[in-house]
Design a protein around this motif. Structure first.
Motif, PDB file in Angstrom:
ATOM      1  N   SER A  97       0.823  -1.219   0.000  1.00  0.00           N
ATOM      2  CA  SER A  97       0.000   0.000   0.000  1.00  0.00           C
ATOM      3  C   SER A  97       0.857   1.268   0.000  1.00  0.00           C
ATOM      4  O   SER A  97       0.513   2.260   0.644  1.00  0.00           O
ATOM      5  N   LEU A  98       1.986   1.207  -0.694  1.00  0.00           N
ATOM      6  CA  LEU A  98       2.794   2.406  -0.845  1.00  0.00           C
ATOM      7  C   LEU A  98       2.116   3.380  -1.799  1.00  0.00           C
ATOM      8  O   LEU A  98       1.329   2.988  -2.666  1.00  0.00           O
ATOM      9  N   GLU A  99       2.454   4.643  -1.645  1.00  0.00           N
ATOM     10  CA  GLU A  99       1.956   5.672  -2.547  1.00  0.00           C
ATOM     11  C   GLU A  99       3.125   6.190  -3.366  1.00  0.00           C
ATOM     12  O   GLU A  99       4.129   6.648  -2.817  1.00  0.00           O
ATOM     13  N   VAL A 110       7.992   8.541  -3.030  1.00  0.00           N
ATOM     14  CA  VAL A 110       7.497   7.240  -2.591  1.00  0.00           C
ATOM     15  C   VAL A 110       7.316   7.288  -1.081  1.00  0.00           C
ATOM     16  O   VAL A 110       8.240   7.630  -0.341  1.00  0.00           O
ATOM     17  N   ARG A 111       6.120   6.934  -0.598  1.00  0.00           N
ATOM     18  CA  ARG A 111       5.858   6.970   0.838  1.00  0.00           C
ATOM     19  C   ARG A 111       4.816   5.929   1.204  1.00  0.00           C
ATOM     20  O   ARG A 111       4.100   5.418   0.340  1.00  0.00           O
ATOM     21  N   LEU A 117       8.159   5.200   5.606  1.00  0.00           N
ATOM     22  CA  LEU A 117       9.037   5.221   4.432  1.00  0.00           C
ATOM     23  C   LEU A 117       8.837   6.500   3.641  1.00  0.00           C
ATOM     24  O   LEU A 117       7.702   6.903   3.385  1.00  0.00           O
ATOM     25  N   LEU A 118       9.942   7.128   3.263  1.00  0.00           N
ATOM     26  CA  LEU A 118       9.903   8.288   2.374  1.00  0.00           C
ATOM     27  C   LEU A 118      11.167   8.284   1.529  1.00  0.00           C
ATOM     28  O   LEU A 118      12.282   8.367   2.059  1.00  0.00           O
ATOM     29  N   GLU A 135      17.094  10.009  -2.424  1.00  0.00           N
ATOM     30  CA  GLU A 135      17.073  10.465  -1.037  1.00  0.00           C
ATOM     31  C   GLU A 135      16.208   9.502  -0.224  1.00  0.00           C
ATOM     32  O   GLU A 135      15.028   9.323  -0.518  1.00  0.00           O
ATOM     33  N   ASN A 136      16.797   8.886   0.767  1.00  0.00           N
ATOM     34  CA  ASN A 136      16.079   7.971   1.653  1.00  0.00           C
ATOM     35  C   ASN A 136      15.950   8.643   3.014  1.00  0.00           C
ATOM     36  O   ASN A 136      16.887   8.671   3.803  1.00  0.00           O
TER      37      ASN A 136
END
Length: 336
Positions: A97-99, A110-111, A117-118, A135-136
């Motif tokens: 269910s990531l966006e 990505v989050r 998570l970003l 960039e994590n």
């Protein structure tokens, strides 16, 4: 002879490519699309496209723990770790269910909805698009260094994550800053869903600040009422919301003056000097339906006695106009 001659040229060319260290995959994969959206669709779905169109070296950012504090580390690396891009594959996105948001002209955000998570992917365009920066911003390692997660009440880890994201956002450049604020809000809301009243209150403050997406009014009111049961500051925020409904750009009469007045009184009783001072201003100006200058002075003096400087100034201003408290008290329960 002609065939052999051509074969010899082909063989020589192949040897040259091997000497240069180039895989035949590079030549087998054509640029998926000049259009960014079209390129991204293929890039996210196919590991071979990711390998072919990722720059080397690539700019890499991550957040690490320095003691118990988050520290942003940036460096150039030759090859990304195997897990850095696996999270963006369509299969993983669907299962977790990531966006994934494609943001022209050249970025992907990505989050996940919990704020855990970003990642921000940045591409550059030459003959084709290529991934030039990753960039994590994920904070789980940092949180593990700050406190034993098993000792935290439900929702507190999410509250901590949100505060860390918000702190990082204040130092980061756009567009990373805006994405960090969104992840902070996601973290706070995740904490609120797990029962953290403070996380819900912080979500409201961040949402109403305009730095993160606006929560709907019913959710804002629900979270503020929950926090107001124990927090004077939350009552102050609730009083303001009853009046302006979070729309600071509109000058208009208070939407619900009686509820706003009640919230200010409740906040004052819970020890908020800001609420007590604002209660005094409402009595002085009559903005919440009751104008009582003597009572206003009593409110200012009560907050001033606790060292609240603004109330000291307000009290002095009214005293200079020969206003007296007489037998008036600020709060209703004191007047009875």
């Amino acid at each position: 002879m002609k065939i052999k001659k051509n074969a010899g040229k082909f063989g020589l060319r192949w040897i040259v490519l091997l000497v240069l260290g180039l895989s035949s995959d590079v030549f087998a994969i054509q640029c998926p699309s000049d259009n960014f959206h079209g390129f991204v669709k293929e890039f996210l779905a196919k590991p071979e496209v990711q390998r072919a169109f990722t720059a080397s070296p690539i700019h890499f950012l991550e957040v690490v723990a320095e003691g118990s504090q988050p520290k942003v580390v940036e460096r150039e690396i030759e090859v990304l770790g195997g897990g850095e891009l696996s999270a963006v594959s369509p299969e993983v996105v669907e299962m977790s269910s990531l966006e994934v948001k494609v943001q022209p002209p050249n970025k992907i955000f990505v989050r996940d909805r919990a704020g855990e998570l970003l990642k921000i992917l940045t591409f550059q365009k030459a003959d084709c698009w290529s991934l030039s920066s990753l960039e994590n911003w994920s904070l789980e390692t940092v949180l593990d260094s700050q406190v034993d997660a098993s000792s935290l009440p439900p929702g507190e880890r999410s509250l901590m994550r949100g505060k860390n994201y918000a702190d990082l956002a204040m130092e980061a450049e756009f567009p990373a800053s805006s994405q960090l604020y969104i992840s902070a809000l996601d973290s706070y809301m995740n904490g609120a869903d797990k029962g953290s009243i403070e996380a819900g209150y912080q979500a409201v403050l961040l949402s109403l600040s305009g730095q993160a997406p606006r929560l709907d009014d019913a959710r804002i009111l629900e979270l503020l009422l929950s926090a107001a049961s124990t927090s004077g500051a939350a009552n102050l925020a609730l009083a303001n919301f009853y009046c302006d409904e979070g729309r600071y750009d509109q000058v208009r009469p208070c939407a619900d003056p009686q509820k706003s007045l009640n919230a200010l009184e409740a906040g004052s009783k819970l020890g908020s000097m800001e609420a007590l001072n604002q209660l005094g201003l409402s009595y002085e100006r009559g903005t919440l339906g009751t104008k009582n200058i003597n009572r206003a002075l009593a409110c200012f003096q009560a907050a001033a006695a606790q060292g609240f400087e603004l109330s000291k100034e307000n009290a002095a201003r009214l005293i200079a106009k020969n206003v007296k408290t007489e037998s008036s008290n600020c709060l209703k329960q004191e007047a009875n």
